[in-house]
Motif scaffolding. Structure first.
Motif, PDB file in Angstrom:
ATOM      1  N   GLN A  94      68.816  59.217  47.872  1.00 33.13           N
ATOM      2  CA  GLN A  94      69.935  59.266  46.913  1.00 33.13           C
ATOM      3  C   GLN A  94      70.372  57.872  46.448  1.00 33.13           C
ATOM      4  OE1 GLN A  94      70.350  61.235  50.037  1.00 33.13           O
ATOM      5  NE2 GLN A  94      69.108  62.661  48.824  1.00 33.13           N
ATOM      6  N   HIS A  95      69.398  56.970  46.310  1.00 31.70           N
ATOM      7  CA  HIS A  95      69.614  55.605  45.824  1.00 31.70           C
ATOM      8  C   HIS A  95      70.522  54.781  46.737  1.00 31.70           C
ATOM      9  CE1 HIS A  95      67.502  56.302  42.029  1.00 31.70           C
ATOM     10  NE2 HIS A  95      68.022  57.514  42.091  1.00 31.70           N
ATOM     11  N   HIS A  96      70.632  55.206  48.006  1.00 30.88           N
ATOM     12  CA  HIS A  96      71.398  54.427  48.983  1.00 30.88           C
ATOM     13  C   HIS A  96      70.506  53.285  49.460  1.00 30.88           C
ATOM     14  CE1 HIS A  96      73.402  53.347  52.728  1.00 30.88           C
ATOM     15  NE2 HIS A  96      74.469  54.056  52.347  1.00 30.88           N
ATOM     16  N   ARG A  97      70.931  52.044  49.181  1.00 28.86           N
ATOM     17  CA  ARG A  97      70.051  50.891  49.404  1.00 28.86           C
ATOM     18  C   ARG A  97      69.703  50.701  50.881  1.00 28.86           C
ATOM     19  NH1 ARG A  97      70.258  47.612  44.742  1.00 28.86           N
ATOM     20  NH2 ARG A  97      70.510  49.089  43.012  1.00 28.86           N
ATOM     21  N   GLU A  98      70.699  50.808  51.757  1.00 28.11           N
ATOM     22  CA  GLU A  98      70.428  50.538  53.173  1.00 28.11           C
ATOM     23  C   GLU A  98      69.491  51.589  53.761  1.00 28.11           C
ATOM     24  OE1 GLU A  98      72.903  49.663  57.309  1.00 28.11           O
ATOM     25  OE2 GLU A  98      73.934  49.681  55.376  1.00 28.11           O
ATOM     26  N   ARG A  99      69.745  52.873  53.432  1.00 20.57           N
ATOM     27  CA  ARG A  99      68.864  53.927  53.947  1.00 20.57           C
ATOM     28  C   ARG A  99      67.461  53.792  53.375  1.00 20.57           C
ATOM     29  NH1 ARG A  99      73.362  57.608  53.225  1.00 20.57           N
ATOM     30  NH2 ARG A  99      72.368  58.436  51.351  1.00 20.57           N
ATOM     31  N   THR A 100      67.358  53.394  52.104  1.00 15.53           N
ATOM     32  CA  THR A 100      66.041  53.210  51.483  1.00 15.53           C
ATOM     33  C   THR A 100      65.275  52.086  52.168  1.00 15.53           C
ATOM     34  OG1 THR A 100      66.881  53.991  49.351  1.00 15.53           O
ATOM     35  CG2 THR A 100      64.834  52.721  49.324  1.00 15.53           C
ATOM     36  N   ALA A 101      65.974  50.975  52.446  1.00 15.60           N
ATOM     37  CA  ALA A 101      65.315  49.851  53.131  1.00 15.60           C
ATOM     38  C   ALA A 101      64.829  50.272  54.513  1.00 15.60           C
ATOM     39  CB  ALA A 101      66.281  48.666  53.247  1.00 15.60           C
ATOM     40  N   ASP A 102      65.656  51.034  55.237  1.00 16.44           N
ATOM     41  CA  ASP A 102      65.256  51.522  56.564  1.00 16.44           C
ATOM     42  C   ASP A 102      64.046  52.432  56.469  1.00 16.44           C
ATOM     43  OD1 ASP A 102      68.621  51.826  57.970  1.00 16.44           O
ATOM     44  OD2 ASP A 102      67.246  50.128  57.812  1.00 16.44           O
ATOM     45  N   ALA A 103      64.054  53.332  55.465  1.00 11.70           N
ATOM     46  CA  ALA A 103      62.942  54.271  55.310  1.00 11.70           C
ATOM     47  C   ALA A 103      61.634  53.543  55.011  1.00 11.70           C
ATOM     48  CB  ALA A 103      63.245  55.275  54.206  1.00 11.70           C
ATOM     49  N   LEU A 104      61.728  52.426  54.283  1.00 11.16           N
ATOM     50  CA  LEU A 104      60.529  51.669  53.928  1.00 11.16           C
ATOM     51  C   LEU A 104      60.152  50.654  55.000  1.00 11.16           C
ATOM     52  CD1 LEU A 104      61.326  51.024  50.160  1.00 11.16           C
ATOM     53  CD2 LEU A 104      59.516  52.489  51.041  1.00 11.16           C
ATOM     54  N   GLY A 105      61.035  50.445  55.974  1.00 10.79           N
ATOM     55  CA  GLY A 105      60.736  49.484  57.039  1.00 10.79           C
ATOM     56  C   GLY A 105      60.835  48.047  56.587  1.00 10.79           C
ATOM     57  N   ILE A 106      61.722  47.778  55.615  1.00  8.15           N
ATOM     58  CA  ILE A 106      61.899  46.413  55.117  1.00  8.15           C
ATOM     59  C   ILE A 106      63.381  46.055  55.178  1.00  8.15           C
ATOM     60  CG2 ILE A 106      59.889  46.501  53.599  1.00  8.15           C
ATOM     61  CD1 ILE A 106      61.718  47.079  51.258  1.00  8.15           C
ATOM     62  N   SER A 107      63.693  44.769  55.024  1.00 13.59           N
ATOM     63  CA  SER A 107      65.088  44.349  55.044  1.00 13.59           C
ATOM     64  C   SER A 107      65.746  44.681  53.705  1.00 13.59           C
ATOM     65  CB  SER A 107      65.194  42.837  55.290  1.00 13.59           C
ATOM     66  OG  SER A 107      64.685  42.118  54.177  1.00 13.59           O
ATOM     67  N   ARG A 108      67.066  44.712  53.694  1.00 14.06           N
ATOM     68  CA  ARG A 108      67.783  45.024  52.446  1.00 14.06           C
ATOM     69  C   ARG A 108      67.553  43.926  51.404  1.00 14.06           C
ATOM     70  NH1 ARG A 108      74.027  47.175  51.993  1.00 14.06           N
ATOM     71  NH2 ARG A 108      73.984  47.584  49.757  1.00 14.06           N
ATOM     72  N   ARG A 109      67.437  42.671  51.883  1.00 16.78           N
ATOM     73  CA  ARG A 109      67.189  41.570  50.948  1.00 16.78           C
ATOM     74  C   ARG A 109      65.828  41.732  50.274  1.00 16.78           C
ATOM     75  NH1 ARG A 109      68.114  35.498  52.954  1.00 16.78           N
ATOM     76  NH2 ARG A 109      70.246  36.302  52.886  1.00 16.78           N
TER      77      ARG A 109
END
Length: 468
Positions: free
Chosen positions: A439-454
């Motif tokens: 749902q375009h949530h940046r932190e959850r998306t970064a976690d799902a991809l295994g990368i940092s938010r930056r």
């Protein structure tokens, strides 16, 4: 594998009075003492012992101490061996230490010095044992591919819960890898050197499953020609994995509950219960709480099984792990089928990332194996994907279209939504898929991809996917 309370030592000396004196001192210090009068006898006894240390005489009839030292270290690497020597043979004991002896004592050994050396040997033995356990725990999740946050959480739970004796319930859809989690828990446990016995509770009807689990006595039923131990007995000292326990008949559930509570089982046809020492790991693709509410699963058994629950995420919730999973499976399946496969095309990866994977990792493995078998190239093209995958993706609106409509700044031309033709396109498509899944949530998306938010922010800017 030893437990922290073990203090087992083997004394090897051909002088009975000396063995008796040493035994008395060590037993008063809490040691369990085993004796052998020769090197040959010591080696015969070794398979039945779990030792923390050995104390052996340098000079004995037959096999001498140096030869026995080498034999012991070949069979039990890391075992601290203390050499006993007469005062005039100290040089020989020093040589033995250069060849791996832990320490040496001169005869007659001072009682306090003996206790002090054995205390050091015990500490060393436990350190070696703990190191082996940690190595086992570190390797327990090697085959669980994935670096997304959800998978990191699963691996951490396995490493934390593995050494405990707790009963664990593994939850997840079919094909997510529940058996791998059970194997990881067993490898990380203090029972890792004992059997891991697996039983699929959905594969057998109730009466056959009962005899399989608890065993039977000769004559218990027609065809029972001999006594047969059950899986509980075969797993003694180790782990019993009850897969698909949600399919088990309620009558049998009551017997499993008794085995967990009282640590005994009754083979069919027996009048005497048999003690059992097993750790239970259960798994199911059902919602057991709902089954309890419906009355198809015992509430008391559910709470016995779910001391700790580990949920394995479906593949659609960790699409960020797809590239690593594909790379691992290509190598594994290529070897299996005697085919050299280097990689997949960006279009192939794009289709995989847009499919919802109802069969999870097991389905992904089947899809890749089919493509490998049919491929004439080292790079798999998307045309090798089975029709059900291609058709499902073809009927699904391309995520790129909705993403560009909602996320492209006004007045700018949205990026093309065509099938990717480069690695950048494939990465962009994976970002869009992950954004929409979260749902375009940046932190959850970064976690799902295994990368940092930056890193996510940088990639969103790179591909024109930032919000207004």
């Amino acid at each position: 594998m030893m437990t922290p309370t073990d203090k087992n030592i083997l004394i090897v000396d051909d002088e009975p009075p000396l063995r008796m004196l040493i035994r008395a001192v060590l037993e008063s210090d809490g040691w369990n003492v085993h004796e052998a009068e020769s090197g040959e006898q010591a080696l015969q006894m070794l398979p039945g012992l779990s030792l923390n240390a050995a104390l052996i005489d340098m000079r004995m009839d037959g096999m001498d101490g140096m030869t026995l030292l080498k034999e012991l270290h070949g069979i039990v690497p890391g075992l601290p061996v203390i050499m006993l020597t007469a005062y005039g043979n100290v040089n020989a004991a020093v040589v033995a230490m250069k060849h791996g002896a832990f320490d040496y004592l001169t005869k007659p050994a001072d009682n306090e010095e003996l206790k002090a050396v054995m205390a050091k040997a015990l500490d060393y033995s436990r350190l070696v044992d703990e190191n082996e356990r940690l190595k086992s725990a570190a390797g327990a999740t090697e085959e669980m591919i994935g670096s997304t946050q959800v998978m990191r959480n699963v691996k951490e739970l396995i490493e934390q819960a593995g050494p405990s004796e707790a009963t664990i319930l593994v939850l997840g859809e079919s094909g997510t890898g529940k058996e791998l989690v059970a194997e990881g828990l067993h490898k990380a446990s203090l029972r890792a050197d004992k059997p891991l016995i697996k039983v699929n509770c959905a594969a057998l009807p109730g009466d056959l499953l009962e005899s399989e689990l608890f065993g039977y006595m000769k004559g218990a039923f027609t065809g029972a020609a001999t006594n047969k131990p059950g899986r509980f007995q075969l797993a003694s000292g180790g782990t019993l994995f009850l897969d698909e326990i949600g399919e088990m008949d309620p009558v049998l559930q009551a017997k499993i509950l008794r085995a967990l509570q009282e640590k005994v089982v009754e083979p069919l046809g027996s009048v005497s219960p048999v003690e059992t020492d097993v750790r239970i790991i259960a798994a199911t693709n059902r919602n057991l709480k709902e089954e309890v509410e419906k009355g198809t699963f015992r509430e008391d058994l559910y709470y016995r099984l779910s001391v700790l629950e580990i949920r394995i995420p479906p593949l659609r919730e960790r699409i960020g792990d797809l590239p690593a999973l594909v790379a691992y499976l290509l190598e594994k399946l290529g070897r299996k089928n005697n085919k050299k496969v280097r990689s997949v095309s960006p279009a192939f990866l794009d289709v995989l990332s847009r499919y919802d994977w109802p069969g999870n990792v097991r389905e992904l493995e089947n899809v890749l194996e089919r493509a490998i078998i049919l491929s004439r190239s080292e790079v798999l093209g998307h045309e090798l994907l089975p029709p059900q995958v291609q058709n499902h993706v073809a009927k699904t609106p391309a995520p790129a279209a909705s993403a560009t409509a909602s996320e492209t700044p006004a007045g700018k031309t949205p990026p093309a939504a065509a099938s990717p033709s480069s690695l950048d396109d494939a990465e962009r498509q994976a970002l869009i898929t992950a954004l929409e899944a979260n749902q375009h949530h940046r932190e959850r998306t970064a976690d799902a991809l295994g990368i940092s938010r930056r890193t996510l922010q940088y990639k969103l800017k790179k591909y024109g996917l930032t919000r207004r």
